[in-house]
Design a protein around this motif. Sequence first.
Motif, short mmCIF file in Angstrom:
data_model
loop_
_atom_site.label_atom_id
_atom_site.label_comp_id
_atom_site.label_asym_id
_atom_site.label_seq_id
_atom_site.Cartn_x
_atom_site.Cartn_y
_atom_site.Cartn_z
N ILE A 148 -36.08 -14.06 -14.93
CA ILE A 148 -37.00 -13.33 -14.06
C ILE A 148 -36.30 -12.40 -13.08
O ILE A 148 -36.71 -11.26 -12.88
CB ILE A 148 -37.90 -14.33 -13.28
N GLU A 149 -35.23 -12.86 -12.46
CA GLU A 149 -34.71 -12.17 -11.28
C GLU A 149 -34.35 -10.71 -11.50
O GLU A 149 -34.75 -9.84 -10.71
CB GLU A 149 -33.49 -12.91 -10.73
N ALA A 150 -33.60 -10.40 -12.53
CA ALA A 150 -33.13 -9.02 -12.71
C ALA A 150 -34.29 -8.03 -12.82
O ALA A 150 -34.28 -6.97 -12.18
CB ALA A 150 -32.23 -8.93 -13.94
N ASN A 151 -35.29 -8.38 -13.62
CA ASN A 151 -36.42 -7.47 -13.78
C ASN A 151 -37.32 -7.46 -12.55
O ASN A 151 -37.85 -6.41 -12.16
CB ASN A 151 -37.22 -7.85 -15.03
N LEU B 293 -36.38 -7.80 -9.54
CA LEU B 293 -35.68 -6.98 -8.54
C LEU B 293 -35.94 -5.49 -8.75
O LEU B 293 -35.96 -4.72 -7.78
CB LEU B 293 -34.18 -7.26 -8.57
N LYS B 294 -36.14 -5.08 -9.99
CA LYS B 294 -36.44 -3.67 -10.25
C LYS B 294 -37.76 -3.27 -9.60
O LYS B 294 -37.91 -2.17 -9.07
CB LYS B 294 -36.47 -3.42 -11.76
N GLU C 270 -38.44 -17.62 -4.50
CA GLU C 270 -37.71 -16.48 -3.95
C GLU C 270 -37.33 -15.47 -5.02
O GLU C 270 -37.06 -14.31 -4.71
CB GLU C 270 -36.48 -16.98 -3.19
N VAL C 271 -37.34 -15.88 -6.27
CA VAL C 271 -37.13 -14.94 -7.38
C VAL C 271 -38.45 -14.27 -7.76
O VAL C 271 -38.52 -13.04 -7.89
CB VAL C 271 -36.53 -15.68 -8.59
N VAL C 272 -39.50 -15.06 -7.91
CA VAL C 272 -40.80 -14.52 -8.30
C VAL C 272 -41.32 -13.54 -7.24
O VAL C 272 -41.96 -12.53 -7.57
CB VAL C 272 -41.80 -15.67 -8.52
N SER D 138 -43.76 -9.27 -6.50
CA SER D 138 -45.10 -9.38 -5.93
C SER D 138 -45.76 -8.03 -5.64
O SER D 138 -46.99 -7.97 -5.49
CB SER D 138 -45.06 -10.23 -4.66
N ALA D 139 -44.98 -6.95 -5.56
CA ALA D 139 -45.58 -5.64 -5.30
C ALA D 139 -46.40 -5.14 -6.49
O ALA D 139 -47.24 -4.25 -6.33
CB ALA D 139 -44.49 -4.62 -4.96
#
Length: 219
Positions: free
Chosen positions: A113-116, A118-119, A176-178, A182-183
């Motif tokens: 999840i995290e890398a995408n 973060l985009k 904290e990754v998910v 959230s935007a």
Amino acid sequence: MLEIHGVYRSRATRPLWLIEELGIDFKHVPVIQAYKLADPLARDARLNTRSPDFLAINPMGTIPTMVDGNLVLFESMAINLYLAKKHGGSLAPADLSEDALMTHWSFFGATSIEANALKISLAAAEGRLETEAGKAEALAVARLLDRPFAVLDCHFAGAEYIVGERFTVADINLAEVVRYASAHTPLFEKHPHVRDWLARCHARPGFKAMWGKRLAEVE
């Protein structure tokens, strides 16, 4: 004394949230990211991830970094898993199976999840989600996140939290990754159980205390 190096506006939110939940004493050392400074090596520069004093502790120059006696860790999820197990209580694994599951779901968030996510977070921070190009980028990234979010949505359809039917360190690591995604609200509308779980996590006093300090932080 336990030390957490790293400003709130970083992955340091993970151990800083956990510490709020645990209610333990610690020293916060607000190391800022070097890229946020015009000249991170200037004599009067704030303590940052390229400062020699910080690199002497963590040669990778990343935050957060934890110092607990002679133990130094600089992977945020490892820090959290360590602190939860050290201080015990309901946030920590109750047995070996829970320990494995908490590690499993933490790694799932970090790798799937995290890398995408973060985009999406970066696009939102830069104001690009209001542009057609930014919307297209978010849709493309959301398609990549659909599968792991579907896995989580299925899990939360039958459980309020990720492990052991209670809030644990694994929820902090994963939330904290998910949160980074959230935007892009359509992703959460498609996976309402993930949305509701994240809202439960963010309703906790520990998260609110951490987030208030993050918002008050001067960059």
